[in-house]
Scaffold this active site. Structure first.
Site, PDB file in Angstrom:
ATOM      1  CG  HIS A  14       2.430  -0.004   4.239  1.00 62.95           C
ATOM      2  ND1 HIS A  14       2.201  -0.925   5.235  1.00 62.95           N
ATOM      3  CD2 HIS A  14       1.294   0.728   4.108  1.00 62.95           C
ATOM      4  CE1 HIS A  14       0.961  -0.744   5.698  1.00 62.95           C
ATOM      5  NE2 HIS A  14       0.394   0.242   5.033  1.00 62.95           N
ATOM      6  CG  ASP A  47      -1.993  -0.972   1.256  1.00 62.13           C
ATOM      7  OD1 ASP A  47      -2.019  -1.839   0.367  1.00 62.13           O
ATOM      8  OD2 ASP A  47      -2.843  -0.882   2.168  1.00 62.13           O
TER       9      ASP A  47
END
Ligand code: ZN
Length: 202
Positions: free
Chosen positions: A165, A20
């Site tokens: 991430h 992400d």
């Protein structure tokens, strides 16, 4: 529209890696290098403004065959917003994604995993699937590579969606952990799939 946490099918063991908040010029590049070396496809939930800042990195994600999902235009927390604001946050990212590479994302990961009725109704209208996760590596909190790896290996199950991430404002150990996790999960018999492949049972 469905809300997906995970979905094991009982046959072959599958896992989806998700990243992400990118793209980011260094972190996304390093992660893409690792995925390429391991011949693994993953899913990147991108932020629209970062796609605009780093279009070449976004192009590389697409060119290397990974899936892309919507993570809003400015990493907007969607709960408590009016329909117009929800639409603006999601459509803004959609526009950025489509503008580069004419790619249409079908998956939405709401920032923080937060959603409410407005968000679900909007996603139903647009045929977006809301995707959360089943294993949070907490890489965003500066978790060590060893702890990330331990958390994943101790909790992994068929159909898991792992949250990582490719952009973290503080020092993260995502890449180092990834280098260990992929070969170890392969050795346990897991196959890496994109989120859409996981949902479709492929
Ligand atoms: Zn995020």
């Amino acid at each position: 529209m469905r809300v997906i946490y995970s979905s094991g099918n009982g046959n072959e063991m599958r896992v989806a890696l998700t990243f992400d908040d990118g793209p980011h010029p260094q972190h996304t590049a390093r992660i893409l290098d690792i995925l390429k070396k391991e011949s693994v496809k993953a899913t990147f939930f991108v932020v629209g403004e970062n796609v605009q800042y780093y279009p070449d990195m976004f192009d590389r994600i697409i060119a290397e065959g990974h899936e892309v999902g919507n993570h809003t235009n400015h990493h907007t927390f969607l709960t408590g917003l009016g329909r117009d604001e929800v639409s603006k946050a999601i459509d803004g990212c959609d526009d950025a994604i489509y503008h580069h590479d004419e790619y249409s994302a079908r998956l939405l990961r709401p920032p923080g995993g937060n959603y409410d009725t407005n968000v679900l109704q909007f996603c139903a209208l647009r045929d977006y699937t809301v995707v959360l996760w089943s294993i949070d590596t907490r890489d965003w909190a500066g978790t060590s590579a060893f702890e990330i790896e331990k958390n994943v290996l101790e909790n992994i199950n068929d159909g898991d969606i792992i949250l990582m991430h490719d952009y973290v404002s503080r020092k993260a150990h995502t890449e180092e952990a990834l280098e260990h996790i992929i070969p170890k999960l392969k050795a346990l018999g897991y196959r890496f799939v994109t989120v859409s492949e996981l949902i479709e049972g492929r």
